[in-house]
Design a protein around this motif. Structure first.
Motif, PDB file in Angstrom:
ATOM      1  N   ALA A  19       0.831  -1.200   0.000  1.00  0.00           N
ATOM      2  CA  ALA A  19       0.000   0.000   0.000  1.00  0.00           C
ATOM      3  C   ALA A  19       0.868   1.254   0.000  1.00  0.00           C
ATOM      4  N   LYS A  20       1.909   1.232   0.823  1.00  0.00           N
ATOM      5  CA  LYS A  20       2.802   2.387   0.890  1.00  0.00           C
ATOM      6  C   LYS A  20       3.545   2.568  -0.427  1.00  0.00           C
ATOM      7  N   GLU A  21       4.018   1.462  -0.992  1.00  0.00           N
ATOM      8  CA  GLU A  21       4.786   1.519  -2.243  1.00  0.00           C
ATOM      9  C   GLU A  21       3.954   2.085  -3.395  1.00  0.00           C
ATOM     10  N   HIS A  22       2.658   1.742  -3.419  1.00  0.00           N
ATOM     11  CA  HIS A  22       1.790   2.156  -4.528  1.00  0.00           C
ATOM     12  C   HIS A  22       0.844   3.289  -4.137  1.00  0.00           C
ATOM     13  N   GLN A  23       1.099   3.874  -2.959  1.00  0.00           N
ATOM     14  CA  GLN A  23       0.282   4.985  -2.465  1.00  0.00           C
ATOM     15  C   GLN A  23      -1.208   4.624  -2.498  1.00  0.00           C
ATOM     16  N   ALA A  24      -1.496   3.407  -2.063  1.00  0.00           N
ATOM     17  CA  ALA A  24      -2.864   2.904  -2.056  1.00  0.00           C
ATOM     18  C   ALA A  24      -3.560   3.248  -0.737  1.00  0.00           C
ATOM     19  N   ILE A  25      -4.873   3.250  -0.767  1.00  0.00           N
ATOM     20  CA  ILE A  25      -5.661   3.405   0.457  1.00  0.00           C
ATOM     21  C   ILE A  25      -5.583   2.094   1.222  1.00  0.00           C
ATOM     22  N   ASN A  26      -5.167   2.165   2.471  1.00  0.00           N
ATOM     23  CA  ASN A  26      -4.887   0.948   3.233  1.00  0.00           C
ATOM     24  C   ASN A  26      -6.103   0.533   4.060  1.00  0.00           C
ATOM     25  N   LEU A  27      -6.869  -0.418   3.517  1.00  0.00           N
ATOM     26  CA  LEU A  27      -7.963  -1.037   4.262  1.00  0.00           C
ATOM     27  C   LEU A  27      -7.581  -2.466   4.643  1.00  0.00           C
ATOM     28  N   SER A  28      -6.280  -2.705   4.729  1.00  0.00           N
ATOM     29  CA  SER A  28      -5.798  -4.064   5.013  1.00  0.00           C
ATOM     30  C   SER A  28      -5.567  -4.263   6.500  1.00  0.00           C
ATOM     31  N   GLN A  29      -4.549  -3.620   7.049  1.00  0.00           N
ATOM     32  CA  GLN A  29      -4.198  -3.843   8.445  1.00  0.00           C
ATOM     33  C   GLN A  29      -5.280  -3.267   9.361  1.00  0.00           C
ATOM     34  N   GLY A  30      -5.563  -3.980  10.459  1.00  0.00           N
ATOM     35  CA  GLY A  30      -6.683  -3.631  11.321  1.00  0.00           C
ATOM     36  C   GLY A  30      -6.360  -2.555  12.335  1.00  0.00           C
ATOM     37  N   PHE A  31      -6.199  -1.332  11.872  1.00  0.00           N
ATOM     38  CA  PHE A  31      -6.004  -0.227  12.816  1.00  0.00           C
ATOM     39  C   PHE A  31      -6.824   0.982  12.352  1.00  0.00           C
ATOM     40  N   PRO A  32      -7.412   1.732  13.291  1.00  0.00           N
ATOM     41  CA  PRO A  32      -8.176   2.918  12.931  1.00  0.00           C
ATOM     42  C   PRO A  32      -7.276   4.050  12.426  1.00  0.00           C
TER      43      PRO A  32
END
Length: 375
Positions: A19-32
């Motif tokens: 996500a960081k590498e591709h500047q993606a929206i991170n809805l993967s890891q479970g943190f608010p």
């Protein structure tokens, strides 16, 4: 030689890095990604200026233990002794690790229900014990016939997770009845009940091991301030168990971390006076409903979400790719990071399902949905 030749980087780290590498929206890891309660932050600032920076008692800050006992009584009508039955841990993960290390012996077996969180297996292997991985049914309910068939004289523990990560399922009363019937047949089996999302349930309320008198003397309940109060980076949780089990767990805990961060315990102790955990389900239900409404226009099929802050969705009508291939494509081509389900299974079962985390600001969820509509 590696103790864990088959263990590699977790899927959560892999997807967050992508996500960081591709500047993606991170809805993967479970943190608010929304702000922590200002009252909690103010308390941290206050206590950081005081001389409370040395070791607290090994089991935890006594006033905080008292408040956990009151919360448990209020939430579950379960009376616990704060001096003997509660342990503050360095996150739920440390609590799980210490419990398994303390109570599972070489050659014994521990039942894990897949898909399962990835921190369960390693401490079992470190005990030179054997993890027995059993798949849940296709609707992610427990397969009691398979569980019963797996139990034997070597079974020492069964690990349950309710509300469930990654699927968002919650147990019904019949599940506890089935568990209790099996445990009647095997009096040496202990239940390690991972309930870190206990206050995040929706239409149907959470049933806890605390509600089951037959299970009290044979269970360890794992809870998480990090999940309940949106402070996952603080890594602070707690265990509740009867004294004869807890005394063994404390023997491991005292040599693993000894005691947990003092400022965090003082701040949470303050916060317990003003927070209402019963409102947490409503807070996350609004986010769940908002996110599900956004995804209605996509090609995903949304599965029921009964608890936790995770939404499972099937992509079967979109692609024949494996879930890992599909989630990587989502990141690289559409700029949204999610989690595949297959890494949660010992047999890497392909369900054509992925997990979204909706513990995010509405603007984040909105932007993600706009990208997913392009699929």
């Amino acid at each position: 030689m590696s103790k864990f030749p088959n263990v590699s980087t977790t899927i959560f780290t892999i997807m967050s890095q992508l996500a960081k590498e591709h500047q993606a929206i991170n809805l993967s890891q479970g943190f608010p990604n929304f702000p922590v309660d200002e009252r909690l932050k103010s308390s941290v600032v206050k206590w950081a200026k005081e001389e409370i920076h040395q070791y607290l008692p090994m089991a935890g800050f006594p006033p905080l233990l008292e408040k956990i006992a009151i919360l448990t009584q209020t939430s579950y009508h379960q009376k616990v002794n704060p001096a003997t039955d509660i342990l503050i841990t360095a996150g739920a993960t440390e609590g799980i690790f210490a419990s398994i290390q303390a109570l599972v012996n070489q050659g014994e077996e521990v039942i894990i229900l897949d898909p399962s969180y990835d921190c369960y297996e390693t401490p079992i292997l470190l005990c030179n014990a054997k993890p027995i991985r059993i798949n849940l049914n296709d609707d992610f309910t427990p397969n009691w016939e398979a569980i019963g068939n797996a139990m034997n004289s070597k079974t020492r523990m069964i690990i349950t997770n309710n509300p469930h990560n990654p699927t968002g399922k919650i147990w019904i009363e019949n599940d506890f009845i089935q568990l209790e019937r099996l445990l009647d047949l095997y009096p040496n089996i202990i239940v390690l009940s991972d309930e870190v999302y206990e206050y995040i349930t929706f239409e149907n309320k959470h049933i806890s091991v605390h509600h089951r008198p037959k299970l009290w003397d044979r269970s360890i309940v794992v809870s998480s301030f990090g999940k309940s109060f949106h402070i996952t980076g603080w890594k602070i949780g707690y265990l509740i168990a009867s004294e004869y089990l807890m005394s063994e767990i404390k023997k491991v805990h005292q040599y693993l971390v000894f005691s947990v961060n003092s400022i965090a315990q003082y701040a949470i102790n303050d916060f317990m006076d003003v927070v209402n955990v019963s409102e947490l389900g409503k807070f996350y239900q609004q986010k769940r409903d908002f996110f599900r409404n956004l995804l209605q226009e996509t090609k995903f099929e949304l599965l029921p979400c009964e608890g936790s802050y995770f939404q499972i969705a099937s992509y079967a009508s979109i692609s024949n790719a494996t879930d890992l291939e599909f989630t990587k494509r989502l990141v690289k081509e559409f700029g949204v990071a999610t989690i595949p389900l297959s890494p949660f299974y010992a047999d890497a079962k392909q369900t054509k399902c992925i997990r979204f985390c909706f513990a995010k600001e509405e603007t984040t969820l909105q932007k993600a949905a706009e990208r997913l509509l392009k699929l």
